[in-house]
Design an enzyme around this catalytic site. Structure first.
Site, PDB file in Angstrom:
ATOM      1  N   ASP A  97      53.403  43.877   2.631  1.00 16.28           N
ATOM      2  CA  ASP A  97      53.332  43.114   1.391  1.00 16.28           C
ATOM      3  C   ASP A  97      53.530  44.073   0.213  1.00 16.28           C
ATOM      4  O   ASP A  97      53.755  45.268   0.397  1.00 16.28           O
ATOM      5  CB  ASP A  97      52.020  42.333   1.311  1.00 16.28           C
ATOM      6  N   ASP A 267      51.725  34.190   7.380  1.00 20.46           N
ATOM      7  CA  ASP A 267      50.681  35.118   7.817  1.00 20.46           C
ATOM      8  C   ASP A 267      49.374  34.584   7.260  1.00 20.46           C
ATOM      9  O   ASP A 267      49.370  33.841   6.268  1.00 20.46           O
ATOM     10  CB  ASP A 267      50.898  36.524   7.249  1.00 20.46           C
ATOM     11  N   CYS A 305      44.290  26.334  27.134  1.00 19.26           N
ATOM     12  CA  CYS A 305      44.826  27.593  26.617  1.00 19.26           C
ATOM     13  C   CYS A 305      45.094  28.574  27.746  1.00 19.26           C
ATOM     14  O   CYS A 305      44.300  28.702  28.672  1.00 19.26           O
ATOM     15  CB  CYS A 305      43.811  28.178  25.628  1.00 19.26           C
ATOM     16  N   CYS A 307      45.554  31.881  27.212  1.00 21.91           N
ATOM     17  CA  CYS A 307      45.361  33.244  26.697  1.00 21.91           C
ATOM     18  C   CYS A 307      44.498  34.053  27.654  1.00 21.91           C
ATOM     19  O   CYS A 307      43.785  33.500  28.492  1.00 21.91           O
ATOM     20  CB  CYS A 307      44.741  33.211  25.301  1.00 21.91           C
ATOM     21  N   CYS A 310      40.744  32.976  27.644  1.00 15.91           N
ATOM     22  CA  CYS A 310      40.443  31.718  28.328  1.00 15.91           C
ATOM     23  C   CYS A 310      40.678  31.815  29.832  1.00 15.91           C
ATOM     24  O   CYS A 310      40.082  31.070  30.606  1.00 15.91           O
ATOM     25  CB  CYS A 310      41.255  30.579  27.717  1.00 15.91           C
ATOM     26  N   HIS A 336      42.036  35.292  21.465  1.00 15.89           N
ATOM     27  CA  HIS A 336      42.189  33.835  21.609  1.00 15.89           C
ATOM     28  C   HIS A 336      42.767  33.192  20.346  1.00 15.89           C
ATOM     29  O   HIS A 336      43.698  32.385  20.419  1.00 15.89           O
ATOM     30  CB  HIS A 336      40.848  33.172  21.940  1.00 15.89           C
TER      31      HIS A 336
END
Lengths: 372, 372
Positions: A97, A267, A305, A307, A310, A336
C-alpha cells in the site's frame, strides 16, 4: 496490452452484474481474479508461516504495509537483504500500500501539505516525511509487484468542501507519483462519501493511464451500503482492461457484493484479526469460539470446509486452545478464516466463469445464520 | 518381553559408555531411542501445529502435562472427546507426566500426606486431590501411551532426613500406583542429591517390575554435574531391558551426556521456551536473535541445519519478527530449536549404532562456541 510490470487479462464478464474474472500476470506468478489478498502488515500474516500461505492455502498474492516496513526494519535494510520477497522467503506476488492510511491512522503529529506528509513513527517518535515520489521509492526499494500512490485518507465524516480539497490533493499526488514511477503503480480514488467527488476523482485519475486503479477511503465509519454506493459511483468510469482494487473492506458476506460491482482485488484484516480474537467465519455464520456451547463440540468449525484446521481439529479443542492462550489457536483460527475468504473468492470466480453469479450470491444470503 | 502397553527392544549397546539404541513400540507407533520428547504442556507444543510436529519435524512422541490438562479442560472432557490423541489431532505416541511436578511448582495451598496431595488450581483456586491411584486414572482417561506414577518432588536443597522421608513416600506411592494400573506405567526414582537414597529408591522400585523407569527430581537448582552424578548412581541398578526416562533436563550440549549414562528418553522445555524468548540453539553455539549483529545478517540461524526455518529465512528477518512481536517468530524459532534437539538425538543414536559415540561427544564439545 503488455507493460513491463504487470499484465491484466479479463477472461469473462458476468452477463448479469459488473463482475469480471481475469488473470493478473506479475513477475512473481499469475493471480486469478477476483482475488482476496491476506494482509502481512509487518512482513508476516500473523500466525501463519509462508509455507502454509503458499502450500496449504494457495495464496498467490500478499499485501504488505509500506508504513510498517518503512519504520521497522526500514526499506533500505530490506533492499540490502535482497528485497521483500527474499527477506520474507515469499516467492509469489506482493502488493504494497502507499503508507498513507497508516500515516493517518497510526502515526502522531502529522502535518500535511501539498508537498507531502510529515509524521512521527508510532514506534520511537522519529520524524519522517512521505512525498508522492518518496512513497513510491520506498516501495521500489521493497521490490513489491504492485505499488500504490500516496493518497490522503479523508476523515469521515467530512464536509463536501474539505472532501474536495482532500481529493484534489490526492489527484495532484497521483500525477506526481506516476511522473516518478509508472510500472504497476495504482493511483487511489478518494472523494469521501460524495458521488460527484468520487466520479470526478476517477475521471481525472483515468487520464493518467495507470496500470490499475484502487478505490480507497472506505470502511472508515460510513454505513456499509454507502461503501458499496461509492464503488458503484466509481467503477463504470474505470477502464475495463485494468484491474480495480478496493482497499481494506469486506466481511465475508460482502466479498460477492464488491465483486458484483466490478472489483477485482480486495484485502482486509478482518479474517486475520478476528481469528486471533476467537471470531471465526463459516459458511453457516459466525462462531465465537469462547462460548460455552462449543465446550464439548466434537465437530470441525465448519463441516463444509476443507481447510487444514477443519480437517484435523474440533471446536472443543480450538476452544481449549483459545481459553488457554495458546499460540496454536491463532495459527489454526487464522488458517481457517483465510481459507474461508479465499474459498469464497474461488467460488465467486467460478460462478462468474459459468455465468451464474446471481444464484451464488443469493445462496450466500439465504445460507447465512447468525450463529451456528 | 511383550506387554500389552509398550514393548522396548535394545538394538545396540555402546561398547564405550552406558548408552543404548533401541526401539520403543507403542500403540501409536514405534519410537527410535534415545529420543527427545517435545513438551506440549496444555495440549499444544507452543508455536507449532501438529502437522509441523509430525511431517516437518518427524516427532514420534510428545509429552503432555497431566496437571495442566486436569485443571483445563479436564480429563473427563478429553475422554468424552475420544481421548487425548483425538482431541489433539495427534496420531503418534503421547507420554503424560504424573502431575506431581506441577502440583509442587505451580499450585497453591498444597498439603501432602501419605494418602496423596491436596492442591488448589493455579487457574481458579478450586481444590483438588491427587492420589497415586487417581493420578493414574486421570492419565488413563487421557489415553496416553506412557504414564507416570505420582511422585513427591523433593525441594532442593533438602536434608538427608527430609529427602529420605520424601523418597519413602514416593516408593509407597509407586507401589500403590502400580497396584492400580501396570501397563506402560513408570515409577519415578527420587532421593534428592543423595547417592545412597537414589540407589535405595531405584532398588525398591525395580522390585515392582515396572514397564519402564523415570529419574525425576533433577534440574531443581543443583549444579549440572550433580544431576549427572545422580543419573550415574541410579542407572546401573535399572533393568537393562526397560526404558529409562530422565525427566525435564537438558541443554543441547547435555543430551549426549545423559544418553552416555544410559538414558533412553528425555524431555525439556528449554528448546521451546527459549525459542519464544529469542534464544536459539545452533551447532555452533547460541544465537540471541535480538542482538544488533544479526540486523543485516542474511545467513540462516545455523548454516549446517536442514530445518524448515533455516531453509527459508535469514537471521535478519527472524530478528525483525522478534522485535516486531510477530507470532511467526515463535513458530519459526521453536521449529528450529526442536529440530536441533531432535537432530542431535538422531546423530547420537546413529553414533551408538556405529559404535563411535565418544568421538561424536568430543566433536560436540570442541564445536561449541559461546556465540556465533
Amino acid at each position: 496490452m503488455s507493460r513491463p510490470g504487470i499484465r491484466f487479462e479479463v477472461l469473462k464478464e458476468c452477463p448479469h452484474t459488473r463482475a469480471r474474472a481475469g488473470l493478473l500476470h506479475t513477475a512473481h506468478g499469475v493471480i486469478e481474479t477476483p482475488v482476496f489478498m491476506p494482509v502481512g502488515t509487518q512482513g508476516s500474516v500473523k500466525g501463519l508461516t509462508q509455507r502454509m500461505l503458499e502450500r496449504e492455502l494457495g495464496v498467490r498474492i500478499l499485501l504488505a504495509n509500506t508504513y510498517h516496513l518503512f519504520v521497522r526494519p526500514g526499506h533500505e535494510l530490506i533492499a540490502r537483504m535482497g528485497g521483500l520477497h527474499r527477506f520474507l522467503g515469499w516467492p509469489r506476488a506482493i502488493l504494497t500500500d502507499s503508507g498513507g492510511f497508516q500515516v493517518f491512522s497510526l502515526s502522531a503529529l502529522r502535518s500535511i501539505s501539498d508537498d507531502g506528509v510529515v509524521f512521527r513513527s508510532h514506534l520511537d517518535g522519529a520524524e519522517h516525511r512521505f512525498t508522492p515520489e518518496s512513497a513510491l521509492e520506498v516501495q521500489q526499494a521493497l521490490g513489491s509487484d504492485i505499488r500504490m500512490v500516496l493518497d490522503e485518507c479523508t476523515e469521515y465524516p467530512a464536509s463536501h468542501e474539505h472532501a474536495r480539497r482532500s481529493m484534489e490533493r490526492t489527484v495532484g499526488w497521483a500525477r506526481r507519483g506516476l511522473g516518478r514511477l509508472r510500472e504497476a503503480v495504482f493511483p487511489i480514488v478518494q472523494g469521501s462519501m460524495y458521488r460527484d467527488l468520487r466520479r470526478e476523482c476517477a475521471q481525472r485519475l483515468v487520464e493518467l493511464d495507470a496500470d490499475g486503479y484502487a478505490i480507497g477511503g472506505l470502511s472508515v465509519g460510513e454505513p456499509r451500503t454507502v461503501s458499496l454506493e461509492m464503488v458503484e459511483a466509481t467503477e463504470d468510469l474505470l477502464p475495463r482492461e485494468r484491474p480495480r482494487y478496493c482497499m481494506g473492506v469486506g466481511m465475508l458476506e460482502e466479498l460477492g457484493e464488491y465483486v458484483a460491482r466490478g472489483v477485482d482485488m480486495m484485502d482486509c484484516v478482518l479474517p486475520t484479526r478476528n481469528a486471533r480474537n476467537g471470531y471465526l467465519f463459516t459458511t453457516r455464520g459466525r462462531v465465537i469460539i469462547k462460548h460455552q456451547r462449543y465446550r464439548e463440540d466434537p465437530r470441525p468449525l465448519d463441516e463444509q470446509c476443507a481447510c487444514p484446521t477443519c480437517a484435523q481439529y474440533s471446536r472443543s479443542y480450538l476452544r481449549h486452545l483459545f481459553l488457554s492462550g495458546e499460540i496454536l489457536f491463532s495459527t489454526l483460527a487464522t488458517c481457517h478464516n483465510v481459507w474461508t475468504y479465499l474459498d469464497r473468492m474461488r467460488r465467486i470466480r467460478q460462478a462468474i466463469m459459468f455465468g451464474n453469479l446471481p444464484n451464488l450470491l443469493s445462496s450466500f444470503s439465504s445460507q447465512r445464520v447468525d450463529e451456528e
